[in-house]
Every structure is written in structure tokens, then in C-alpha cells.
Design a protein around this motif. Sequence first.
Motif, PDB file in Angstrom:
ATOM      1  N   LYS A   1       0.692  -1.042  -0.168  1.00 23.58           N
ATOM      2  CA  LYS A   1      -0.299   0.097  -0.125  1.00 23.58           C
ATOM      3  C   LYS A   1       1.151   1.228  -0.210  1.00 23.58           C
ATOM      4  O   LYS A   1       2.100   0.998  -0.157  1.00 23.58           O
ATOM      5  CB  LYS A   1      -0.654  -0.244   1.413  1.00 23.58           C
TER       6      LYS A   1
ATOM      7  N   ASP B   1      -6.700 -12.395  -8.000  1.00 28.48           N
ATOM      8  CA  ASP B   1      -7.028 -10.595  -8.154  1.00 28.48           C
ATOM      9  C   ASP B   1      -6.001 -10.043  -6.769  1.00 28.48           C
ATOM     10  O   ASP B   1      -6.675  -9.099  -6.436  1.00 28.48           O
ATOM     11  CB  ASP B   1      -8.189 -10.414  -8.167  1.00 28.48           C
ATOM     12  N   GLY B   2      -4.593  -9.937  -6.895  1.00 30.63           N
ATOM     13  CA  GLY B   2      -4.118  -9.534  -5.665  1.00 30.63           C
ATOM     14  C   GLY B   2      -3.618  -8.436  -6.129  1.00 30.63           C
ATOM     15  O   GLY B   2      -3.108  -7.553  -7.283  1.00 30.63           O
TER      16      GLY B   2
ATOM     17  N   CYS C   1      -0.137 -10.869  -2.365  1.00 31.99           N
ATOM     18  CA  CYS C   1      -1.263 -11.334  -2.144  1.00 31.99           C
ATOM     19  C   CYS C   1      -2.573 -12.678  -1.488  1.00 31.99           C
ATOM     20  O   CYS C   1      -2.799 -12.262  -3.437  1.00 31.99           O
ATOM     21  CB  CYS C   1      -2.693  -9.325  -2.032  1.00 31.99           C
TER      22      CYS C   1
ATOM     23  N   MET D   1      -4.559 -13.346   0.183  1.00 28.70           N
ATOM     24  CA  MET D   1      -6.576 -12.922   0.311  1.00 28.70           C
ATOM     25  C   MET D   1      -6.839 -12.408  -1.459  1.00 28.70           C
ATOM     26  O   MET D   1      -7.697 -12.898  -1.386  1.00 28.70           O
ATOM     27  CB  MET D   1      -5.978 -12.056   1.196  1.00 28.70           C
ATOM     28  N   ALA D   2      -6.017 -11.284  -1.942  1.00 30.28           N
ATOM     29  CA  ALA D   2      -6.749 -11.358  -3.873  1.00 30.28           C
ATOM     30  C   ALA D   2      -7.937 -11.094  -3.616  1.00 30.28           C
ATOM     31  O   ALA D   2      -8.530 -12.276  -4.599  1.00 30.28           O
ATOM     32  CB  ALA D   2      -6.484 -12.539  -4.878  1.00 30.28           C
ATOM     33  N   CYS D   3      -8.102  -9.916  -2.708  1.00 33.37           N
ATOM     34  CA  CYS D   3      -9.703  -9.875  -3.234  1.00 33.37           C
ATOM     35  C   CYS D   3      -9.974  -8.791  -4.467  1.00 33.37           C
ATOM     36  O   CYS D   3     -11.619  -7.936  -4.047  1.00 33.37           O
ATOM     37  CB  CYS D   3     -10.547  -9.065  -0.984  1.00 33.37           C
TER      38      CYS D   3
ATOM     39  N   PRO E   1      -5.893  -8.663   5.364  1.00 33.36           N
ATOM     40  CA  PRO E   1      -4.976  -9.498   5.942  1.00 33.36           C
ATOM     41  C   PRO E   1      -5.473  -9.657   7.171  1.00 33.36           C
ATOM     42  O   PRO E   1      -5.240 -11.152   8.218  1.00 33.36           O
ATOM     43  CB  PRO E   1      -4.165  -9.728   5.403  1.00 33.36           C
TER      44      PRO E   1
HETATM   45  S1  SF4 Z   1      -6.448  -8.106   1.089  1.00 31.23           S
HETATM   46 FE1  SF4 Z   1      -7.359  -7.010  -1.528  1.00 31.23          FE
HETATM   47  S2  SF4 Z   1      -7.088  -5.045  -0.652  1.00 31.23           S
HETATM   48 FE2  SF4 Z   1      -5.722  -5.724   0.776  1.00 31.23          FE
HETATM   49  S3  SF4 Z   1      -3.940  -5.713  -0.817  1.00 31.23           S
HETATM   50 FE3  SF4 Z   1      -4.650  -8.343  -1.065  1.00 31.23          FE
HETATM   51  S4  SF4 Z   1      -6.182  -7.582  -2.892  1.00 31.23           S
HETATM   52 FE4  SF4 Z   1      -5.625  -5.904  -2.289  1.00 31.23          FE
END
Ligand code: SF4
Length: 721
Positions: free
Chosen positions: A99, A327-328, A333, A335-337, A551
Motif C-alpha cells: 500500500k 486478484d491481488g 497477496c 487474500m486476492a480480493c 488480512p
Molecule cells: S487484501 Fe485485497 S485490497 Fe488488500 S492488498 Fe490484498 S488484494 Fe489488495
Amino acid sequence: MTDLTKTHLNILAEFDYDLQPVDKGYTNRSLYVNVSDNTIQSKPVTQHMKDIFIGGRGFGLKLLWDAVTGATKWDDPENEIVISSGPIGGITQYPGTGKSIVVSLSPTTNIVVDSNVGGYYGPYLKFAGWDAIELQGIADREVIVFVDGERGKVQIIEAPMDTVDTHLLTEELLELFADPKKPNLVSSVTAGTGADHTLIGCLNVSYFDLPRRLIKVKQAGRGGTGTVFRHKNLKALVVRIPKMSGTLNNADDQSLLNETGRRMNKEMHENDPVQNSMATKGTPVLVEIMDKFDLLPTHNFKFGAHPDAHKIASTVWESLFDLSAPDGCWYGCTMACAHGVQDLELQTGPYQGQPVFVDGPEYETVGGVGSNLGIFDPLQILELNFYCDTYGLDVISYGTLTAFLMECYEKDILNLERTGGLDLTWGKFEAAAELLHQMGSGTGFGKIAGLGIRRMKQYFAEEFGADPQLVQDIGMEAKGMEYSEYMTKESLAMQGGYGLANKGAQHDEAWLIFMDQVLKLIPTFEDKAEALHYFPMFRTWFGLNGLCKLPWNDVEPTDNRTKYKGIEAAKVPEHVQNYVNLFVGVTGRMDVQRGEDLIEMSEAVYNFQRVFNLRMGYGRREHDAIPYRSAGPVTVEEYESRQERYDTQMKELVGVDPEGKTTEDKVAIMRQYREDQYQRLCDAVYKRRGWTQDGIPTLETLKRLRIDFPEVVDVVTAAQN
Ligand code: SF4
């Protein structure tokens, strides 16, 4: 790769710098760019700055503090946009570690805004050689600031294109600055035409989705940073790096990162499918949960549920998302949301008829431009999502302010004549879309809407004779920032989560609804104050380090709820320890060992930001006020829609028998009670945070947190006299 010398770019200024590896998460320098006089400089990042301000939001606040005075306004050349990731930002071994945090003086709140955003810009900036970029001044023509981490050059370039809207501009920038064989090594920051014409402009930070061969963007949405960006005549920021790997931070202990990440990724793989299914449903998984608990904002936060909510539930989004690849929004990532929808054919606006990729929607978008407007068609929600992004408009502010306008229309404060022909009845997609296009082009009623709710309240009272108290009650903003999409009437702690947040009504400081309203884990004022200490501080820490919050607690260890109880379980202690490991692993700071150490880091920056607000003329109890709809039912209609609940509360909590009373009387009794509760909550929170009863950090607090710098003490001392 495009040969920049052959494109006849007009380079207005150029600065050469030494390429050097990152050292334990830091480059130890920040980049200063002034687009008024085309100055480009390197500034040292001192050990003291790292110790106190850590990185990300902390660096942004410190650099901005040094750049402005208490009299600086958002549109003054002195105001800055600062972007920084943080020491952990850019690792790839743990989910959610890419981020960037954008900091600026906000056009809607007049105070500092910090906005946490995905995409690649912040980490790439670090890998190109800079812990932060500071952008000051106003250019006399549209410019691109290009940081070339391949050649060690920073350039201010006259923008060679007219394009402003993000979905087109990012393509042109990629063509201009990226090696076609390595498109993922470039990231851009852009806004859009909406940011030119409103105060709620957002920034789009790009990343390249290699499997789909697509440019995607994530938004630094809140507080109008896109408006500041465009006011500076910035067309784009672009960064390019020569290579990407998981070890570019040169961590102190890479094996600790690897081990912590391995454990977490295994947990993610096993638990996400049975907990929140973020990898397939993303944040819209919240839609049906919010609806079930009467928390889904509906018709401008009047209600918390709607019979049509199933039409926009997560299963609907899951069926629309392109799930053909992970989809990270940052490498690694798991979690890839960050899902999206392919080939939406637009029905309205300048790009009508074109098929586009839509990044999203997130839950906030579904609540904001969906249920809160009475729109339950997923394709219509996607279209509003797309246009907000490409116009560079904060979708949360757009949704919440349009909901306010629709209620004003319902209450005859607005009509067809006043809106220039927009029929803003609940659920009218065409009118909502037309309003959005007007905001994008700076025409018609869109010019008024683009001022944001706080300014519209005053405008409607002055120009249309609206009852100032009514518009204050139903206009969902705090500190001038539009509410994000959660109902708070039944959660006093969450009312504080919004009202007490440093930047305005955004939930990323504290999201306490479940803990408070559903699980009833924090019944007393002291309990709520403790939660409003711990959670905002813990969440602040993500912004100091370049991390995503999701996460941390959207997936939990299987035994978290049996091993830990109540509020302790909500902290997810094993994940807190993971973050300690990541920080120590990257920076090598052995004085950091426990979760409490992370809280202390955040407390220093958080209190510094509170004092910054004070310096700008805000930051007191009066500025923590919330609109009454956030606390309780404003109208007879709202009260009667949940009459049994409110009558019971009146009897049991207020000690008044509702029998024989008119609804108007009951609304008034409930209001007196709830407003008093909010003030008592503020009392408890200020005490817990070490603030005066006017909400000002005491000198002892500044000293304890080692932020008793003379200029900070001066602001606090002057405020107390
Ligand atoms: S959890 Fe979702 S919003 Fe957060 S870094 Fe991973 S893909 Fe991006």
C-alpha cells in the motif's frame, strides 16, 4: 521500451540521482518536487524521523507539517501531496503489503487527510530510490512527474496528451513510459475530469494485471486528494523500476519474513474459503451480512435493510467477477480480493456503448451507489463505479452525497427546477448517472453537488430556504467528509469511530459495529473508550508501514475464538505477532517485540495528526460532532419503521414509558438521550487517549509519546490558553 528522446517530450526539469539498494525497508531519502518553479531535490530521511514517524502516513504528516502553516489552504501552492509506502511496503511474502498512503490538506475538510491505496506506486517509488515523494507548487501547464528508477532520473515533463480520464490516460502513459515486454514495472497516479470540477476528486494508482494484460487502478478515495492533484496541474505521476523481486527491501532477516509469510499464506489458503471467501467474493461479502443486521445504508442511512438487497448480494458479484486469475492489488497477496468485471457495456455518458473493464465493486460502492440510493441493479452499480473511477471521483462521497440529494428531493428541498431537470427520486439510475456526468464535466447541478455535503447544507439553507437543522441532521458528513457506508444508529462505539476519526467520517480508523452492537463485547463507556483507543491506533499502524488492513482480521486462525475471548479475540493476537515479526524482520529493530510496541508507534503519529488539526483551526470537541442521523432516528418515518426497538429502548434505557406519546415526542426524547450518550462517550475517549475534555492532547501525552517538539507544544499551549 519507448525511447523518451525520440518522443519529443518537453522536459522542463531533470534531476540525476544515485541508484542504490533499499536498506532494511528504507532508502533514507525523500524526493521533493516543486512544480511551480520546477525544483527537484533530495532530502535526507533521518533516524529520528524513522523512529518517531516510521513511514507512510507518518512521513506524509511530518513532511506536510514542515511545508505548510496554520493559515495554508488546500489550493495554496504550499499545500502538498505526499505519497509514501512504509518500511514493510513492498515485501511479497505476506498478504497485503503493497500500500501507499497519500497525505494532503483536504478541500472538503480543510484539515489533513490520509488515504490508504493499493496499486504499485508507493513500493515502486521506494524501489526507484525514494521513501516518499512531496509535491508542492502549481504548474503553469499540465505536467507529468516521472521517476525513472532504471536510469536514476527524475523529470518534470510537459504532458504531451490532452486525456484526463483515468481509463484512457493510464493506457497512454503505459505506452509512453513502459517497456512493452515489462508493462508491470511501471505504475502511475492519475485523477480525472471530475477532480477538475469538484472538491471530492480521488487519485487512481495503477498496477498491471499480467495474466489478463490489463491496467487496473485502486483509489486513494477520501478527502479530495485528486482535486488537489489537478489543481496543481498534475497530469500524472509515473514511476518505473528495472526489475521486481521479493527481496528488494533488503530486509534485516529475510528468513523471518519467509517463515511468517508461509504460515499466513497457508492459513489464508485453508481459512478464507470457509470464513469470508474474499478470494472469490471480495468485500461485497459484507452486503448480506450488513442487511441481516440492519446495517446496510438504505435511502440516505434512514434504514439498514431492504427487501431487494439479495439482488446485490455477494453471490451476484461472484457470478459477475472475472475470476480467471488471482486478484491481488500487490504481488503475493493471497487474500486476492481486488476483483473486477470484464466487458461492461456502458449505457450512459461520454463512453456510452463502449465495453469497459470495471475494477470492483467494493462493498462501499455497493452500499454507496446501490442501496443508499435505492438502486439494486448490479449493472447500474457497476456503471456508476466505472465513471466515478475514471472521472477521479471518490465513489463513497459521490454515493453519500447523492443519497443526501435524493432525500432533499423527497422532502421538496430540491425539485426539478432546482436540479436543472434531474428527477432525483430514490432508485432513479438515469438521474444519478446524469448527475455524475455533470460532476465529471463541471456542468449543471453537478457543480453544486461537487461541493460536497457540508457546503451544500449551507447552500440549500441560504438559497432554497431549507431548515438548517434538518439538513444538518440528514447530511451524512463529519468534519466535512461524507460518511462511508455503515449504519451506526445502534452502535455508540461506531458513532465514535466516525466522529472521532482524525480525517473525518471514514471507517478505517475503527470498525466496531459488530463488537459493540451485535456481540455486545464493550458495554460500558470505559470499554468503548478502550476499543476507541486500541483499534484506531492499531489500524493507524498499517498506514505507517504500507500495509492493507484486510488480512489482519478478515481471515483468522481457526482456533482464534477458542484460544482468546471477547475483545482479545477481535485483536487476532497471532496476526498481531505476525506484524511484529514483519517489522522486526524488515527493519531489524529489536526494541519492538510486542503488539503494544506497535500501538505506541501509532499513538505518536495519531496524536501528531490531532495537533495538526488543531494547528489548522480544528481538532477540538466541537469538531468531533456527528449528524444526528448517525446517532438515531431523525424523522417520524424512521422511528416508526423500527418502533418496537425504539419503544423498548425508551422504556429500558431512558426510563420513560412511551405509552400515549406521539411519535414526534418519542423522537425528541430519544434524541436527547442519544446525544447525551455521544458526549459521554467523547468524555471517556478523551480521558483514555490522554486528551483534555476539549479533545486536545495534553503536554504530558506529547512528552510520553516523544512528540513534544517546540512547534507542537506551541500549538497545544496556544490552544489551551
Ligand atoms: S487484501 Fe485485497 S485490497 Fe488488500 S492488498 Fe490484498 S488484494 Fe489488495
